[in-house]
Design an enzyme around this catalytic site. Structure first.
Site, PDB file in Angstrom:
ATOM      1  N   HIS A   1     -10.285  -5.070  -3.374  1.00 27.92           N
ATOM      2  CA  HIS A   1      -8.976  -5.358  -2.794  1.00 27.92           C
ATOM      3  C   HIS A   1      -9.139  -5.735  -1.337  1.00 27.92           C
ATOM      4  O   HIS A   1     -10.051  -5.275  -0.653  1.00 27.92           O
ATOM      5  CB  HIS A   1      -8.035  -4.157  -2.936  1.00 27.92           C
ATOM      6  CG  HIS A   1      -8.611  -2.866  -2.445  1.00 27.92           C
ATOM      7  ND1 HIS A   1      -9.474  -2.106  -3.214  1.00 27.92           N
ATOM      8  CD2 HIS A   1      -8.477  -2.214  -1.269  1.00 27.92           C
ATOM      9  CE1 HIS A   1      -9.835  -1.034  -2.517  1.00 27.92           C
ATOM     10  NE2 HIS A   1      -9.250  -1.081  -1.335  1.00 27.92           N
TER      11      HIS A   1
ATOM     12  N   HIS B   1      -7.104  -5.576   2.190  1.00 29.84           N
ATOM     13  CA  HIS B   1      -5.945  -5.059   2.924  1.00 29.84           C
ATOM     14  C   HIS B   1      -5.427  -6.183   3.825  1.00 29.84           C
ATOM     15  O   HIS B   1      -6.205  -6.820   4.539  1.00 29.84           O
ATOM     16  CB  HIS B   1      -6.338  -3.888   3.830  1.00 29.84           C
ATOM     17  CG  HIS B   1      -6.846  -2.680   3.102  1.00 29.84           C
ATOM     18  ND1 HIS B   1      -6.065  -1.574   2.859  1.00 29.84           N
ATOM     19  CD2 HIS B   1      -8.056  -2.397   2.562  1.00 29.84           C
ATOM     20  CE1 HIS B   1      -6.774  -0.663   2.217  1.00 29.84           C
ATOM     21  NE2 HIS B   1      -7.996  -1.136   2.028  1.00 29.84           N
TER      22      HIS B   1
ATOM     23  N   ASP C   1       0.851  -1.198   0.000  1.00 25.52           N
ATOM     24  CA  ASP C   1       0.000   0.000   0.000  1.00 25.52           C
ATOM     25  C   ASP C   1       0.885   1.245   0.000  1.00 25.52           C
ATOM     26  O   ASP C   1       1.905   1.295   0.703  1.00 25.52           O
ATOM     27  CB  ASP C   1      -0.919  -0.008   1.238  1.00 25.52           C
ATOM     28  CG  ASP C   1      -2.065   0.973   1.104  1.00 25.52           C
ATOM     29  OD1 ASP C   1      -3.222   0.536   1.016  1.00 25.52           O
ATOM     30  OD2 ASP C   1      -1.800   2.201   1.085  1.00 25.52           O
TER      31      ASP C   1
HETATM   32  P1  5GP Z   1      -9.772   1.612   0.158  1.00 23.40           P
HETATM   33  O1  5GP Z   1     -10.128   2.799   1.012  1.00 23.40           O
HETATM   34  O2  5GP Z   1     -10.349   1.712  -1.227  1.00 23.40           O
HETATM   35  O3  5GP Z   1     -10.092   0.312   0.828  1.00 23.40           O
HETATM   36  O4  5GP Z   1      -8.201   1.617   0.077  1.00 23.40           O
HETATM   37  C1  5GP Z   1      -7.474   2.005  -1.046  1.00 23.40           C
HETATM   38  C2  5GP Z   1      -6.020   1.858  -0.672  1.00 23.40           C
HETATM   39  O5  5GP Z   1      -5.251   1.941  -1.855  1.00 23.40           O
HETATM   40  C3  5GP Z   1      -5.504   2.939   0.277  1.00 23.40           C
HETATM   41  O6  5GP Z   1      -4.971   2.319   1.448  1.00 23.40           O
HETATM   42  C4  5GP Z   1      -4.414   3.657  -0.540  1.00 23.40           C
HETATM   43  O7  5GP Z   1      -3.309   4.000   0.259  1.00 23.40           O
HETATM   44  C5  5GP Z   1      -4.062   2.639  -1.598  1.00 23.40           C
HETATM   45  N1  5GP Z   1      -3.666   3.196  -2.883  1.00 23.40           N
HETATM   46  C6  5GP Z   1      -4.348   4.118  -3.616  1.00 23.40           C
HETATM   47  N2  5GP Z   1      -3.711   4.366  -4.773  1.00 23.40           N
HETATM   48  C7  5GP Z   1      -2.598   3.583  -4.779  1.00 23.40           C
HETATM   49  C8  5GP Z   1      -1.540   3.391  -5.718  1.00 23.40           C
HETATM   50  O8  5GP Z   1      -1.485   3.997  -6.783  1.00 23.40           O
HETATM   51  N3  5GP Z   1      -0.564   2.505  -5.388  1.00 23.40           N
HETATM   52  C9  5GP Z   1      -0.593   1.807  -4.208  1.00 23.40           C
HETATM   53  N4  5GP Z   1       0.425   0.961  -3.995  1.00 23.40           N
HETATM   54  N5  5GP Z   1      -1.584   1.960  -3.310  1.00 23.40           N
HETATM   55  C10 5GP Z   1      -2.572   2.834  -3.581  1.00 23.40           C
END
Ligand code: 5GP
Ligand code: ZN
Length: 115
Positions: free
Chosen positions: A98, A100, A30
């Protein structure tokens, strides 16, 4: 999904720190880690949310990824946390399903995650 950032990561069109890959799944670090180890595990195929996954193969390979990564990073014994944010109430920001995977240290109580 040509404008999906996680599809681009899965297709290696944009850079990420990939830590694991199997036939259907890829995992990477992340960008904004919330624990010592914070990986995102995604199906290579685009599904908006966990509710949209419609094949067992993807589910199997996601679970395989969790087990393989736990072994690779030596966290099978002490454990880790899996989180899936689903849609707006769940706080999902990237609309490519996704999981985590957080670990590598003792995490706070999960109570705050349930509020
Ligand atoms: P969500 O809130 O959708 O569950 O989490 C999205 C996650 O994706 C966040 O923890 C954010 O830090 C991560 N993230 C967003 N864009 C990118 C990216 O371009 N590369 C990586 N490695 N992580 C990303
Ligand atoms: Zn996608």
């Amino acid at each position: 999904m040509s404008d999906c950032i996680f599809c681009k990561i899965a297709n290696k069109e944009i850079n990420s720190e990939i830590i694991y890959e199997n036939e259907s799944v890829i995992a990477f670090k992340d960008l904004n880690p919330r624990a010592k180890l914070h990986f995102l595990i995604i199906p290579k195929k685009h599904f908006d949310t966990i509710l949209d996954i419609d094949d067992n193969k993807t589910m199997e390979e996601l679970l395989k990824a969790v087990k393989d990564i736990a072994t690779k990073y030596n966290i099978s014994e002490k454990g880790f946390r899996l989180v899936n944010n689903c849609k707006e109430d769940g706080g999902q920001e990237v609309m490519h399903m996704h999981i985590h995977m957080l670990g590598g240290e003792k995490l706070g109580t999960a109570t705050h995650l349930m509020q």
